[in-house]
Every structure is written in C-alpha cells, then in structure tokens.
Write a protein that holds these residues in place. Sequence first.
Motif, PDB file in Angstrom:
ATOM      1  N   TYR A 468      -2.373  14.681 -59.108  1.00  0.00           N
ATOM      2  CA  TYR A 468      -3.291  14.130 -58.101  1.00  0.00           C
ATOM      3  C   TYR A 468      -4.329  13.281 -58.829  1.00  0.00           C
ATOM      4  N   PRO A 469      -4.810  12.205 -58.180  1.00  0.00           N
ATOM      5  CA  PRO A 469      -5.816  11.356 -58.835  1.00  0.00           C
ATOM      6  C   PRO A 469      -7.155  12.096 -58.919  1.00  0.00           C
ATOM      7  N   ALA A 470      -7.787  12.042 -60.084  1.00  0.00           N
ATOM      8  CA  ALA A 470      -9.073  12.723 -60.253  1.00  0.00           C
ATOM      9  C   ALA A 470     -10.147  12.006 -59.446  1.00  0.00           C
ATOM     10  N   PRO A 471     -10.924  12.749 -58.604  1.00  0.00           N
ATOM     11  CA  PRO A 471     -12.016  12.122 -57.845  1.00  0.00           C
ATOM     12  C   PRO A 471     -13.052  11.511 -58.793  1.00  0.00           C
ATOM     13  N   SER A 472     -13.627  10.387 -58.391  1.00  0.00           N
ATOM     14  CA  SER A 472     -14.580   9.680 -59.263  1.00  0.00           C
ATOM     15  C   SER A 472     -15.793  10.536 -59.599  1.00  0.00           C
ATOM     16  N   LYS A 473     -16.240  11.369 -58.632  1.00  0.00           N
ATOM     17  CA  LYS A 473     -17.397  12.232 -58.904  1.00  0.00           C
ATOM     18  C   LYS A 473     -17.065  13.249 -59.996  1.00  0.00           C
ATOM     19  N   LEU A 474     -15.846  13.781 -59.946  1.00  0.00           N
ATOM     20  CA  LEU A 474     -15.406  14.741 -60.958  1.00  0.00           C
ATOM     21  C   LEU A 474     -15.329  14.083 -62.337  1.00  0.00           C
ATOM     22  N   ILE A 475     -14.834  12.840 -62.356  1.00  0.00           N
ATOM     23  CA  ILE A 475     -14.729  12.098 -63.625  1.00  0.00           C
ATOM     24  C   ILE A 475     -16.121  11.901 -64.228  1.00  0.00           C
ATOM     25  N   ASP A 476     -17.085  11.567 -63.379  1.00  0.00           N
ATOM     26  CA  ASP A 476     -18.450  11.337 -63.857  1.00  0.00           C
ATOM     27  C   ASP A 476     -19.117  12.633 -64.292  1.00  0.00           C
ATOM     28  N   ASP A 477     -18.997  13.681 -63.454  1.00  0.00           N
ATOM     29  CA  ASP A 477     -19.654  14.960 -63.747  1.00  0.00           C
ATOM     30  C   ASP A 477     -19.149  15.570 -65.047  1.00  0.00           C
ATOM     31  N   MET A 478     -17.862  15.471 -65.289  1.00  0.00           N
ATOM     32  CA  MET A 478     -17.275  16.115 -66.460  1.00  0.00           C
ATOM     33  C   MET A 478     -16.957  15.143 -67.592  1.00  0.00           C
ATOM     34  N   GLN A 479     -17.343  13.876 -67.378  1.00  0.00           N
ATOM     35  CA  GLN A 479     -17.135  12.848 -68.403  1.00  0.00           C
ATOM     36  C   GLN A 479     -15.690  12.825 -68.905  1.00  0.00           C
ATOM     37  N   LEU A 480     -14.764  12.863 -67.939  1.00  0.00           N
ATOM     38  CA  LEU A 480     -13.342  12.930 -68.291  1.00  0.00           C
ATOM     39  C   LEU A 480     -12.841  11.672 -68.980  1.00  0.00           C
ATOM     40  N   SER A 481     -13.505  10.521 -68.713  1.00  0.00           N
ATOM     41  CA  SER A 481     -13.082   9.258 -69.343  1.00  0.00           C
ATOM     42  C   SER A 481     -13.163   9.340 -70.857  1.00  0.00           C
ATOM     43  N   LYS A 482     -14.120  10.153 -71.338  1.00  0.00           N
ATOM     44  CA  LYS A 482     -14.306  10.324 -72.785  1.00  0.00           C
ATOM     45  C   LYS A 482     -13.064  10.929 -73.433  1.00  0.00           C
ATOM     46  N   TYR A 483     -12.337  11.774 -72.668  1.00  0.00           N
ATOM     47  CA  TYR A 483     -11.180  12.486 -73.227  1.00  0.00           C
ATOM     48  C   TYR A 483      -9.859  11.809 -72.877  1.00  0.00           C
ATOM     49  N   ALA A 484      -9.860  11.020 -71.778  1.00  0.00           N
ATOM     50  CA  ALA A 484      -8.607  10.390 -71.336  1.00  0.00           C
ATOM     51  C   ALA A 484      -8.440   8.991 -71.906  1.00  0.00           C
ATOM     52  N   GLY A 485      -9.555   8.294 -72.125  1.00  0.00           N
ATOM     53  CA  GLY A 485      -9.481   6.929 -72.649  1.00  0.00           C
ATOM     54  C   GLY A 485      -8.983   5.928 -71.636  1.00  0.00           C
ATOM     55  N   THR A 486      -9.035   6.295 -70.345  1.00  0.00           N
ATOM     56  CA  THR A 486      -8.598   5.380 -69.288  1.00  0.00           C
ATOM     57  C   THR A 486      -9.402   5.651 -68.023  1.00  0.00           C
ATOM     58  N   GLU A 487      -9.474   4.674 -67.133  1.00  0.00           N
ATOM     59  CA  GLU A 487     -10.269   4.834 -65.906  1.00  0.00           C
ATOM     60  C   GLU A 487      -9.497   5.598 -64.834  1.00  0.00           C
TER      61      GLU A 487
END
Length: 571
Positions: A468-487
């Motif tokens: 499932y696509p990660a919700p943008s709020k979840l990406i921001d709250d948990m800083q998932l972009s730092k670990y995935a390297g993609t938007e």
Amino acid sequence: MNQVALAEQENKYADFLSQLKHHGKLSDNELHKARRMQKSAPGESLPQLLIKLGICSEKDIADSFVQSQQLDRVNAGDYPLESPFAETVAQRFQKQFHVIGLEQDEQSVTVAVMDPEDDFIDQALQLATGKQVKRRVGQLSEIDAALDVQYGEDKSQMNQAFEHLDSDDVGSEDLEHLKDLASEAPVIKMVNLILQKAIETQASDIHIEPFEEVLKVRLRIDGVLQDIEAPPVASTAAVLSRIKIMAKLNIAERRLPQDGRIKLQMLGKELDLRVSTVPTMYGESVVIRLLDKEAAVLDFTALGFTGEHAQQFIEVLAEPHGIILITGPTGSGKSTTLYTALKRLNTAERKIITVEDPVEYQLEGINQIQAKPQIGLTFASALRSIVRQDPDVIMIGEMRDLETAKIAVQSALTGHLVLSTLHTNDAAGGITRLLDMGVEEYLLSSTVNGILAQRLVRKLCPQCKEKYPAPSKLIDDMQLSKYAGTENIVLFKAKGCQACGGIGYKGRQAIIEFLPMSEAIRKQVMSHEDENVIQQQAIKEGMLTMYEDGLIKVVQGITSLEEVLRVTTES
C-alpha cells in the motif's frame, strides 16, 4: 516380511527414496533402521514406517512422492466435505489405506492417497467403482481428518485419544496409577499431538497451564503466543505425568519447581527439549523449549545483520582482545547471535571455551561447559579455571554478578576476546548496568570494544503480504524518505494465507543497534555520564538505533511498521 518381498518393496520405492536422500531427509543408517523394523511389522509400508519412527515428517513423505511420481499435491483445505463415493467404497477401506475421494465423473474418480505406489488401492477402487482412478498426493493425518469430516465423525484426534482412556481412572491422583496411565497409548498420543503441532508450526515454546475447569495449551510462534487444542481437563494429571517421565523428573514432587531435558526424534527432526515445571493453584505449569538444531541458521545476513552498522559489529568481532556485549530482553535472539559469532570465530588457530546455562546448541570444535550451581560450578568458578586453559576466545552465557564481570574484565586485559550477554533495553544501558554492578569505570572503558542491542521482528509472509502507498503524513512524521531514498514509498502489511497459517507473518529477523566504544564515549564512561548522554553521543557519531534499523526493514518490505512499533519503545 521375507527377503524377496523386502527387495520388491525396495525396488518399488527406489525413486521415492532417492528424492528423500537427495533433499537430506533420509540417511543410509535411517533407511537401514526402517528396513530392520519392517521385518517385524509386515503390515506396514516403508513410507508409513518412516513416519512412525520419526525419521521423516508427513510433509517430507508427501513432497517426495509428488516429485518422484510427478503428481499434484492436495492441501488441507482442498478436501470435499462429502465423499463422492460414500455408497461404493467402504469407509473402513479408505481409513485402512489412507485414501479419500475428491471428485468423480462418468469415466473416472480422483482420489488423494498417502502412498501412490500402492497398486492394490488402484485395483480395489477400479473394481468398486468401475472407473479409471486418478491419483493425487495428500498427507496422512490430513487425509484421516478429512475422512472423519466426510463420515460425520468430526472429532479431533485429541478427543479420539481421550475417549480411549478409562473415564473412571483419569481423575485418579494415585502415584503408581498415574505412572501406568502416563505409559498408556492414549496419553502418549495426546502428548505427541501437542509436540507434533509445535514442530509443524515451528514454535519455540510450548506452554501447558492447568486451571480449574480447563487445561490450556499455547505455542509461542515467532515470539507470539497462540492457543491450540488442548487435552480435556480430566486428563491433566496424566498428561503432566507423561511429560515429567519423558524429562526424567520426579513425578511425586509437585511442590517444587523442576527442570529436565528430553531428546526426541519426531517428524524427521532431531529435537532437544528443555522442560521446566512450577507448582500453581491447580497443578503444575509446564513450559517446554524446543531447540531444533537443523532450523538454527547461524549466518549474520540471514539473521538480519545488514548495512554499515552490522559490518561494524563484524569488524569489532575480529579484534584479538576485549569485551563484546550483546543485550536485550529474554527471547530477543541474543544466544543465536552469540553462536553465530562463535561459528565465525571458530578456526583451527583459535581455542574457544564457553560457560553456558544451559548449553543450547553444540558446536563442533568449541569446548562448551554446562554451569551447575548446585555443585558449585557457577559462571565465576568455571571462568577461573577456563583462564588457565589458555583460550583465545571466552563466551560467558550471561553476566549475572560482579564476580563474573570482574573475571571477564581481567580476561580481556590479559589478551582474551570475551563475548557475553546482558539484560538491558538498549546498547548504552549495558554500560550503566556494569557500572551499577560495581565494575570500575576505568576498567570498563579500557576493555569493552562494543555493545550490540537487538530485538526480533516477525517477517511478513512473502506469499500474501499486501502493498500500500505510504500516506504523506506518515512519511513526514517518521522521516521514511531518509531510509527509502525515494518519494513514492510503498509499505507492506500482513494479510494471512495458508502458507503462514493465516497470521500474515512467517519467520523472524533481528533489528539491531551497535555502539562501538569511541574515545568520546570512553571519556563519558569515566565521567559516569547518564546512559541517555552516551546514547546521544553514539547517535552523533553515526549509530543507527534499533528503531531506525527497523524502519529500514519496513521500507524494504521485510516487516511491517506495526511490528517495529510493537518491539521498540520509540514512536
């Protein structure tokens, strides 16, 4: 069975046996043992004997027939609720030969059989139905259970076993009678059914807990307890006595805790079972720990040690002396990590000695000592003797007291590499725990090379995990972009299927944090800084926390976000 008949059977099952040997499920010695038994059991086919002797599991037998005969496999949920030939084929025949009808048309009947090499089944079914027989392969117990459903005898194997016990005797508390009862076939079958279920589901522990009106049995599968069918409460005393007899415990002693071991061969596996009993209000609570030597994977990558921080730990492991600590709560995989480290260090040039309580896995080439406090062989006393044995590497099962810790420190100062475990929540907590024990800070800072903290997370079932696509709020709250390297980050969640027993998870992997002892951290240890200060310094120097390592495994699709949050304290 005479020699000619044995030779004919051997020839008939040649391809099937070849498959078992090819996949490492059968050795020549085990086949020889089955052949010897067959001479005194003429009614048993070779596949049935291999199952009965515990040499091969039902799954091994079915898989080998599928490969050798090029037949389709029937899974537990594929059996029809009603028999397609209830009128034409006797139920007794189907039960005796472990054959069950799946479907039929005007020309043919399709059946599932445990042994597709048995030609008599085909001949008998053709005679009874007047149709061509098409075969598929099923597991013995699944065929028998499906037959019970088809013929209205839908009683579990556990209840069937209990019915064969004398209802007037099962409640008896007489010691001699309990011994006799525990040796009877129905009680043996009930205990074996519990053990088989645990092995099939790859459980690590069995919890058998008696209450006033129920006997509860739970399995710990991938770290989470799950209820399974238990024997009726009336059989509690007999079932517990059977387990105590198997573990060579005193069945007369019900007031004190006891510990024992059982060596067992079942479903084609060599098992080492650790048994612990404690008295409770309604009898004795029993916990059985299953150690499957074959299932133990002693490989850092398979355990989840990936990335630069894991490589840093492996590099520190190669240092010639010092202390390496592994921390975490009970059941976090510390022992497996220790054994994996020892396997890596186990070369002809190194002498390795361990002190453990208990010795969980026996490693060839390593001298392992079982601590026995009751005769004075404690960790500390064993360590004093070990140092005189001139080892290169010493492994201490657990740093339990100041005396053990002091000898470990002295060993590290005199040129030994020491591995051990501590019960703390994170890596920095290991330093403060040793200081609290009374180890001097100057000794600690000069001997500890690094501290590894770990937890185990359940891996998502590869067959059914749902993206499932990660919700943008979840990406921001948990800083998932730092670990995935993609938007566009895609996460996975547990769904559940037949392969994972409807749970959605299958197997476990470690999430880790490794704190190497830098100069800055050594100074903080000397200054008795708080563990939070030490933790922050380690993070500043590049340490990934367990939570962050978990998030990396989440964006890689190995585990779910819920699972990482379950085992870590951060959010």
